[in-house]
Design an enzyme around this catalytic site. Structure first.
Site, PDB file in Angstrom:
ATOM      1  N   GLY A   1       0.556  -1.238  -0.022  1.00 17.97           N
ATOM      2  CA  GLY A   1       0.110  -0.090   0.056  1.00 17.97           C
ATOM      3  C   GLY A   1       0.801   1.244  -0.045  1.00 17.97           C
ATOM      4  O   GLY A   1       0.352   2.414   0.506  1.00 17.97           O
ATOM      5  N   GLY A   2       1.881   1.279  -0.705  1.00 13.13           N
ATOM      6  CA  GLY A   2       2.749   2.590  -0.671  1.00 13.13           C
ATOM      7  C   GLY A   2       2.146   3.584  -1.398  1.00 13.13           C
ATOM      8  O   GLY A   2       2.109   4.729  -0.940  1.00 13.13           O
TER       9      GLY A   2
ATOM     10  N   ASP B   1      -3.567  -7.228  -6.177  1.00 15.06           N
ATOM     11  CA  ASP B   1      -2.440  -7.775  -5.946  1.00 15.06           C
ATOM     12  C   ASP B   1      -2.631  -9.422  -5.584  1.00 15.06           C
ATOM     13  O   ASP B   1      -3.452  -9.639  -5.046  1.00 15.06           O
ATOM     14  CB  ASP B   1      -1.411  -7.279  -4.732  1.00 15.06           C
ATOM     15  CG  ASP B   1       0.099  -7.531  -4.896  1.00 15.06           C
ATOM     16  OD1 ASP B   1       0.886  -6.444  -4.945  1.00 15.06           O
ATOM     17  OD2 ASP B   1       0.507  -8.785  -4.776  1.00 15.06           O
TER      18      ASP B   1
ATOM     19  N   ILE C   1      -4.161  -9.708 -12.156  1.00 14.48           N
ATOM     20  CA  ILE C   1      -4.746  -8.638 -13.013  1.00 14.48           C
ATOM     21  C   ILE C   1      -5.382  -9.008 -14.510  1.00 14.48           C
ATOM     22  O   ILE C   1      -6.400  -8.564 -14.656  1.00 14.48           O
ATOM     23  CB  ILE C   1      -3.895  -7.507 -13.135  1.00 14.48           C
ATOM     24  CG1 ILE C   1      -3.657  -6.820 -11.788  1.00 14.48           C
ATOM     25  CG2 ILE C   1      -4.109  -6.397 -14.340  1.00 14.48           C
ATOM     26  CD1 ILE C   1      -2.672  -5.835 -11.873  1.00 14.48           C
ATOM     27  N   GLU C   2      -4.557  -9.981 -15.059  1.00 12.43           N
ATOM     28  CA  GLU C   2      -5.249 -10.391 -16.231  1.00 12.43           C
ATOM     29  C   GLU C   2      -6.415 -11.262 -16.056  1.00 12.43           C
ATOM     30  O   GLU C   2      -6.907 -11.530 -17.243  1.00 12.43           O
ATOM     31  CB  GLU C   2      -3.916 -11.101 -17.270  1.00 12.43           C
ATOM     32  CG  GLU C   2      -3.324 -12.318 -16.231  1.00 12.43           C
ATOM     33  CD  GLU C   2      -2.166 -11.690 -15.421  1.00 12.43           C
ATOM     34  OE1 GLU C   2      -2.355 -10.778 -14.579  1.00 12.43           O
ATOM     35  OE2 GLU C   2      -1.220 -12.591 -15.569  1.00 12.43           O
TER      36      GLU C   2
ATOM     37  N   SER D   1       2.346   0.174  -9.674  1.00 15.80           N
ATOM     38  CA  SER D   1       3.967  -0.286  -9.817  1.00 15.80           C
ATOM     39  C   SER D   1       3.953  -1.590 -10.398  1.00 15.80           C
ATOM     40  O   SER D   1       4.185  -2.507  -9.614  1.00 15.80           O
ATOM     41  CB  SER D   1       4.510  -0.088  -8.383  1.00 15.80           C
ATOM     42  OG  SER D   1       3.917   0.539  -7.518  1.00 15.80           O
TER      43      SER D   1
ATOM     44  N   CYS E   1       8.717  -4.976 -11.428  1.00 16.50           N
ATOM     45  CA  CYS E   1      10.000  -4.466 -12.406  1.00 16.50           C
ATOM     46  C   CYS E   1      11.054  -5.390 -12.666  1.00 16.50           C
ATOM     47  O   CYS E   1      11.968  -4.874 -13.216  1.00 16.50           O
ATOM     48  CB  CYS E   1      10.664  -3.438 -11.187  1.00 16.50           C
ATOM     49  SG  CYS E   1      11.170  -4.082  -9.890  1.00 16.50           S
TER      50      CYS E   1
ATOM     51  N   SER F   1       8.496  -1.925  -2.488  1.00 20.44           N
ATOM     52  CA  SER F   1       7.545  -1.049  -2.256  1.00 20.44           C
ATOM     53  C   SER F   1       8.284   0.364  -2.735  1.00 20.44           C
ATOM     54  O   SER F   1       9.169   0.270  -3.490  1.00 20.44           O
ATOM     55  CB  SER F   1       7.037  -0.773  -0.723  1.00 20.44           C
ATOM     56  OG  SER F   1       6.176   0.074  -0.703  1.00 20.44           O
TER      57      SER F   1
HETATM   58  N1  SAH Z   1       3.666  -0.473  -4.888  1.00 20.64           N
HETATM   59  C1  SAH Z   1       3.498  -1.602  -4.190  1.00 20.64           C
HETATM   60  C2  SAH Z   1       4.523  -2.738  -4.639  1.00 20.64           C
HETATM   61  C3  SAH Z   1       4.624  -2.903  -6.100  1.00 20.64           C
HETATM   62  S1  SAH Z   1       5.663  -4.351  -6.285  1.00 20.64           S
HETATM   63  C4  SAH Z   1       3.937  -1.311  -2.701  1.00 20.64           C
HETATM   64  O1  SAH Z   1       3.783  -0.297  -2.260  1.00 20.64           O
HETATM   65  O2  SAH Z   1       4.289  -2.274  -1.947  1.00 20.64           O
HETATM   66  C5  SAH Z   1       4.749  -5.293  -7.656  1.00 20.64           C
HETATM   67  C6  SAH Z   1       3.589  -6.148  -6.885  1.00 20.64           C
HETATM   68  O3  SAH Z   1       2.784  -6.544  -8.202  1.00 20.64           O
HETATM   69  C7  SAH Z   1       3.949  -7.278  -6.232  1.00 20.64           C
HETATM   70  O4  SAH Z   1       3.433  -7.303  -4.857  1.00 20.64           O
HETATM   71  C8  SAH Z   1       3.157  -8.551  -6.916  1.00 20.64           C
HETATM   72  O5  SAH Z   1       2.752  -9.514  -5.937  1.00 20.64           O
HETATM   73  C9  SAH Z   1       2.141  -7.697  -7.814  1.00 20.64           C
HETATM   74  N2  SAH Z   1       2.107  -8.527  -8.992  1.00 20.64           N
HETATM   75  C10 SAH Z   1       2.912  -9.098  -9.885  1.00 20.64           C
HETATM   76  N3  SAH Z   1       2.009  -9.543 -11.043  1.00 20.64           N
HETATM   77  C11 SAH Z   1       0.799  -9.553 -10.556  1.00 20.64           C
HETATM   78  C12 SAH Z   1      -0.298  -9.887 -11.183  1.00 20.64           C
HETATM   79  N4  SAH Z   1      -0.502 -10.315 -12.686  1.00 20.64           N
HETATM   80  N5  SAH Z   1      -1.377  -9.304 -10.873  1.00 20.64           N
HETATM   81  C13 SAH Z   1      -1.776  -9.118  -9.676  1.00 20.64           C
HETATM   82  N6  SAH Z   1      -0.544  -8.339  -9.037  1.00 20.64           N
HETATM   83  C14 SAH Z   1       0.683  -8.609  -9.409  1.00 20.64           C
END
Ligand code: SAH
Length: 377
Positions: free
Chosen positions: A14-15, A34, A57-58, A76, A79, A362
């Protein structure tokens, strides 16, 4: 300003949600999505009222997204496909699939969101995934800015150079509210949030060449660190530490095995320093390049320990290194560097290593809050 309906994709711990709060923009997270169950547990612990979708998500349909009817997306995407240490699979990497799915679905939304903020690692700016994103935004009538920024730009003694894209839909487009793409006349821009501080935004991974002083450090490394520590616009490490009494040293002191094996690779900082390297998800498990460690005993000089260290026996080496009382920063301290408010906490059952892992994934809340203000106000 109306209360914005905000969609948080790849929400982790939740950043983005904290950044939205910190920015003062009136808004509510309508869904946080997530697949990481540990991260979701932590998210729920801190934001019990936010709907969390534990889904890929897909797997979410256009219809589901339309029903959320959101004004802003914060995201985010994973990466690893773009990091310099990763394999740089870019568009071909399976982890990019969900993001490409969003881009594909985006122009078909009933109502395009007014604002978008995306965070990613350095390297994303050169990827074809970024080109795809930019093309989609232009076709949908957005103006946008791409920014590389590190928390040092907002006075935080921690390097975390990241790519950000902030996008706003052009006014005509909101009035029109048509999901069909039109070309935007507004030029894209690339600006920095603040002028970078000399020597502070350089990624520490990029080793400088030159004569080695001690501890594998070159003259240029030492000079760069000195410059960073002399930059008074950046706060000192000590402002981010937990009270001494509250740190259980047994958990955080570097064990002898690590000291003996990796001493030369550690990035060591003192409480008066104004720099630290990026905390990554491997902090506390792997040593090299995962984050700085703190020297707790100031009576011993770093140089006196490291000069000629190799000529000593293992036992003597260890005795010398132990004098520095080197410890890891606690997860709470890492969260402080990342700008998380004091109200943020972990549920009791989450192990320390897991805490480092999710924090390392995060983002810096203060940096994102500033970018959101730039985007919206
Ligand atoms: N901004 C977030 C961290 C992002 S890191 C924070 O503040 O913590 C990327 C996140 O994407 C990870 O938690 C990972 O579990 C999620 N993720 C990766 N592929 C995904 C997908 N296909 N569907 C949903 N979530 C996904």
């Amino acid at each position: 300003m109306d209360n914005l309906r905000v969609l948080e994709l790849y929400s982790g711990i939740g950043g983005m949600h904290y950044a939205l709060q910190e920015s003062g923009i009136p808004g509510q997270i309508v869904a946080a999505i997530d697949i990481n169950t540990t991260a979701n547990q932590i998210y729920r612990h801190n934001f019990p009222d936010t709907p969390i979708w534990n889904k890929t998500i897909e797997g979410i349909t256009l219809d589901d997204f339309n029903k959320l009817s959101f004004d802003m997306i914060l995201m985010s995407p994973p990466c690893q496909p773009f990091t310099r240490i990763g394999l740089q699979g870019d568009i071909a990497d399976l982890r990019t699939k969900s993001f490409l799915y969003i881009l594909d679905l985006f122009p078909r939304l009933c109502r395009l969101p007014r604002f978008i903020l995306l965070e990613n690692v350095k390297g994303f700016e050169k990827s074809s995934t970024r080109d795809h994103l930019v093309k989609t935004l232009k076709e949908c009538g957005y103006t946008f800015q791409e920014i590389m920024v590190s928390p040092t730009s907002v006075g935080i003694p921690n390097s975390r150079l990241r790519y950000f894209l902030i996008a706003k839909i052009s006014t005509e487009k909101i009035l029109d509210a048509s999901p069909h793409p039109t070309k935007s006349n507004s030029p894209e821009q690339s600006t920095a949030l603040c002028p970078p501080h000399p020597g502070t935004c350089q990624p520490e991974e990029e080793m400088q060449e030159g004569h080695i002083l001690y501890k594998l450090e070159t003259v240029m490394d030492a000079q760069r660190k000195r410059n960073q520590n002399n930059d008074l616009s950046i706060r000192q490490i000590q402002d981010f530490l937990e009270p001494r009494m509250e740190v259980n040293m047994e958990h955080y002191l570097l064990p002898p095995k690590i000291l003996l094996r990796y001493a030369l690779l550690l990035d060591i900082v003192q409480p008066t320093c104004r720099r630290s390297i990026c905390f990554t998800k491997g902090y506390g498990r792997y040593v090299e390049g995962t984050g700085s460690v703190l020297q707790c005993c100031m009576e011993t000089e770093l140089e006196s320990v490291f000069r000629g260290l190799d000529q000593y026996s293992e036992e003597e080496k260890l005795q010398r290194l132990l004098k520095l009382k080197l410890r890891y920063f606690t997860p709470r301290e890492v969260a402080n560097f990342m700008g998380f408010p004091q109200s943020f906490s972990f549920p009791e059952q989450i192990a320390i290593k897991q805490q480092y892992r999710v924090l390392g994934n995060s983002l810096n809340v203060v940096v994102v809050a500033k970018l959101l203000q730039l985007l919206v106000f």
